[in-house]
Scaffold this motif. Structure first.
Motif, PDB file in Angstrom:
ATOM      1  N   CYS A 238       0.661  -1.154  -0.069  1.00 55.43           N
ATOM      2  CA  CYS A 238       0.079   0.066  -0.010  1.00 55.43           C
ATOM      3  C   CYS A 238       0.904   1.264   0.158  1.00 55.43           C
ATOM      4  O   CYS A 238       1.976   1.312   0.818  1.00 55.43           O
ATOM      5  CB  CYS A 238      -0.721   0.035   1.193  1.00 55.43           C
ATOM      6  SG  CYS A 238      -2.193  -1.466   1.198  1.00 55.43           S
ATOM      7  N   THR A 239       0.494   2.171  -0.761  1.00 55.67           N
ATOM      8  CA  THR A 239       1.067   3.460  -0.698  1.00 55.67           C
ATOM      9  C   THR A 239       0.374   4.649   0.217  1.00 55.67           C
ATOM     10  O   THR A 239       0.975   5.733   0.334  1.00 55.67           O
ATOM     11  CB  THR A 239       1.422   4.087  -2.176  1.00 55.67           C
ATOM     12  OG1 THR A 239      -0.042   4.022  -2.968  1.00 55.67           O
ATOM     13  CG2 THR A 239       2.182   2.828  -3.036  1.00 55.67           C
ATOM     14  N   ASP A 240      -0.814   4.317   0.356  1.00 56.29           N
ATOM     15  CA  ASP A 240      -1.514   5.397   0.889  1.00 56.29           C
ATOM     16  C   ASP A 240      -2.707   4.843   2.088  1.00 56.29           C
ATOM     17  O   ASP A 240      -2.829   3.579   1.735  1.00 56.29           O
ATOM     18  CB  ASP A 240      -2.305   6.464  -0.017  1.00 56.29           C
ATOM     19  CG  ASP A 240      -2.982   5.955  -0.850  1.00 56.29           C
ATOM     20  OD1 ASP A 240      -3.739   4.909  -0.641  1.00 56.29           O
ATOM     21  OD2 ASP A 240      -3.225   6.361  -2.000  1.00 56.29           O
ATOM     22  N   PHE A 241      -3.212   5.590   2.752  1.00 58.00           N
ATOM     23  CA  PHE A 241      -4.147   5.120   3.895  1.00 58.00           C
ATOM     24  C   PHE A 241      -5.551   4.708   2.987  1.00 58.00           C
ATOM     25  O   PHE A 241      -6.151   3.776   3.418  1.00 58.00           O
ATOM     26  CB  PHE A 241      -4.780   6.118   5.143  1.00 58.00           C
ATOM     27  CG  PHE A 241      -5.568   7.114   4.511  1.00 58.00           C
ATOM     28  CD1 PHE A 241      -6.842   6.971   4.236  1.00 58.00           C
ATOM     29  CD2 PHE A 241      -4.959   8.479   4.218  1.00 58.00           C
ATOM     30  CE1 PHE A 241      -7.689   7.936   3.993  1.00 58.00           C
ATOM     31  CE2 PHE A 241      -5.877   9.427   3.866  1.00 58.00           C
ATOM     32  CZ  PHE A 241      -6.894   9.402   3.701  1.00 58.00           C
ATOM     33  N   GLN A 242      -5.822   5.049   1.925  1.00 54.14           N
ATOM     34  CA  GLN A 242      -6.929   4.506   1.000  1.00 54.14           C
ATOM     35  C   GLN A 242      -6.683   3.406   0.818  1.00 54.14           C
ATOM     36  O   GLN A 242      -7.547   2.593   0.823  1.00 54.14           O
ATOM     37  CB  GLN A 242      -7.392   5.531   0.004  1.00 54.14           C
ATOM     38  CG  GLN A 242      -7.880   6.961   0.347  1.00 54.14           C
ATOM     39  CD  GLN A 242      -6.499   8.113   0.282  1.00 54.14           C
ATOM     40  OE1 GLN A 242      -5.520   7.610   0.619  1.00 54.14           O
ATOM     41  NE2 GLN A 242      -7.072   9.287   0.233  1.00 54.14           N
ATOM     42  N   GLN A 243      -5.501   2.910   0.475  1.00 53.79           N
ATOM     43  CA  GLN A 243      -5.459   1.320  -0.167  1.00 53.79           C
ATOM     44  C   GLN A 243      -5.262   0.656   1.152  1.00 53.79           C
ATOM     45  O   GLN A 243      -5.780  -0.551   1.075  1.00 53.79           O
ATOM     46  CB  GLN A 243      -4.055   1.313  -0.942  1.00 53.79           C
ATOM     47  CG  GLN A 243      -3.925   2.050  -2.183  1.00 53.79           C
ATOM     48  CD  GLN A 243      -2.476   1.954  -2.826  1.00 53.79           C
ATOM     49  OE1 GLN A 243      -1.682   1.665  -2.278  1.00 53.79           O
ATOM     50  NE2 GLN A 243      -2.615   2.232  -4.323  1.00 53.79           N
ATOM     51  N   ALA A 288      -4.782   9.116   8.754  1.00 53.04           N
ATOM     52  CA  ALA A 288      -5.154   7.935   8.349  1.00 53.04           C
ATOM     53  C   ALA A 288      -6.082   7.398   9.328  1.00 53.04           C
ATOM     54  O   ALA A 288      -7.053   6.790   8.991  1.00 53.04           O
ATOM     55  CB  ALA A 288      -3.664   7.061   8.200  1.00 53.04           C
ATOM     56  N   GLY A 289      -5.951   7.123  10.570  1.00 55.99           N
ATOM     57  CA  GLY A 289      -6.594   6.523  11.413  1.00 55.99           C
ATOM     58  C   GLY A 289      -8.094   6.958  11.493  1.00 55.99           C
ATOM     59  O   GLY A 289      -9.291   6.409  11.431  1.00 55.99           O
TER      60      GLY A 289
END
Length: 367
Positions: A238-243, A288-289
């Motif tokens: 994953c590269t970001d929190f959406q992923q 992210a959380g």
């Protein structure tokens, strides 16, 4: 992260990250990430919300009440604390009619038991929710008073976790992981990779065969590190929190039971993985959380708290801290209205007191 962060700022970053994180995640507690994204896009501010009463933006929730009680106990003791020390603070500082407004029903049941003479470490036997993150999600102060001392942080978490859950529950085991992560993060020049290394060294209960009060935790059915492994493998892709939140949906989707999205294994694993993803940046962990879905309050409090213990509070906008402090000052039901700075300074002074005691003992014994 650049430059060395002072230990005092690590304490501040940890408490600030935890309490701002809880306040940001609380309004969307229990929502799916799809619901959060649909309404807010990316949630990045503190919002008012309704839960028993109308709470202004920046108001925290039950987990932070537990954390505040723990902070009070440590600050009064000026050292590590026992379950009996914390129980004494429950009895001194909690007014039942107020607690009913800000805490969970099981907290109220435990408070009632705390007055009846049971040993403090027996209280958790009478809680119906042995696997919850009720302590694991908010025991940051256990790691702070044991700053750098990961082994004793784990031991204290096992002791104090029994206020909320039975001694052999995995809620208690995951409390050990939380306390270990915070204690490890406070080390000079710590990184998320060094924290994870310490977790593998001190929380591999199966291999260590940790024995407390006659129970060999090495013989418990499952190993927390196996679950943490699964989460960390997701981060690698994953590269970001959406992923990451999409990947977590395939791993965690419990529902249909009380607190189905608030079990300690899920919350602690997600939090550590978020800190890994954002490389210890406290603001990025906060965002992210809060946008992860499910138990957003606990995940955000823990992720931002660990990140703050690593990198301090510099990346955390001052207006967010001020808003949480303002909400706390207006919260007549809270067990403490102290500011975040007052709480973190108190914890730092307690740690310094503990350190002086250790140094005095060494000097005495070595002449």
């Amino acid at each position: 992260m650049s430059g060395r962060v002072s230990l005092k700022d690590k304490f501040y970053g940890c408490i600030a990250g935890a309490q701002v994180g809880a306040a940001m995640g609380a309004p969307v507690q229990g929502w799916s990430w799809q619901e959060i994204a649909s309404k807010y896009g990316v949630l990045n501010k503190l919002l008012p919300y309704e839960r028993v009463w109308s709470r202004p933006a920046g108001t925290t929730e039950s987990g932070i009440e537990r954390q505040k009680l723990l902070i009070t106990a440590i600050c009064e003791r000026q050292d590590r604390v026992t379950a009996e020390d914390v129980r004494a603070i429950w009895n001194a500082d909690l007014i039942r009619s107020h607690a009913e407004k800000v805490m969970e029903p099981f907290d109220i049941g435990l408070l009632a038991l705390a007055n009846n003479g049971l040993p403090a470490r027996d209280l958790g036997k009478y809680c119906d929710y042995a696997g919850l993150n009720s302590f694991a999600g908010y025991c940051h102060p256990v790691g702070l008073v044991n700053a750098g001392d990961v082994k004793n942080a784990v031991r204290d978490a096992f002791e104090l976790g029994q206020l909320y859950q039975a001694s052999r529950s995995y809620g208690v085991k995951w409390s050990g992981v939380t306390a270990a992560a915070i204690a490890a993060a406070t080390k000079p020049d710590a990184t998320i990779d060094s924290v994870i290394h310490d977790l593998y060294e001190h929380c591999n209960y199966k291999d260590v065969g940790m024995q407390i009060d006659g129970y060999k935790y090495g013989y418990l059915r499952d190993n927390v590190l196996e679950e943490l492994d699964k989460g960390l493998r997701l981060v690698d892709n994953c590269t970001d929190f959406q992923q990451l939140r999409e990947a977590f949906d395939r791993l965690y989707h419990g529902s249909g039971v009380p607190y189905g999205n608030s079990f300690a294994n899920e919350v602690v694993t997600k939090a550590i993985c978020i800190v890994k993803l954002v490389d210890g940046n406290v603001y990025d962990a906060l965002i992210a959380g809060a946008n992860m879905g499910r138990d957003t309050a606990s995940v955000t409090a823990l992720a931002a708290g660990i990140a703050g213990a690593l990198s301090g509070g510099a990346a955390l906008p001052e207006q967010l801290v001020a808003q949480v402090d303002q909400a706390a000052s207006l919260n007549k039901f809270s067990c403490s209205r102290k500011t975040i700075a007052e709480q973190s300074n108190g914890m730092y002074e307690a740690f310094q007191s503990r350190l002086q005691g250790i140094n005095g003992f060494v000097t005495e014994m070595l002449g």
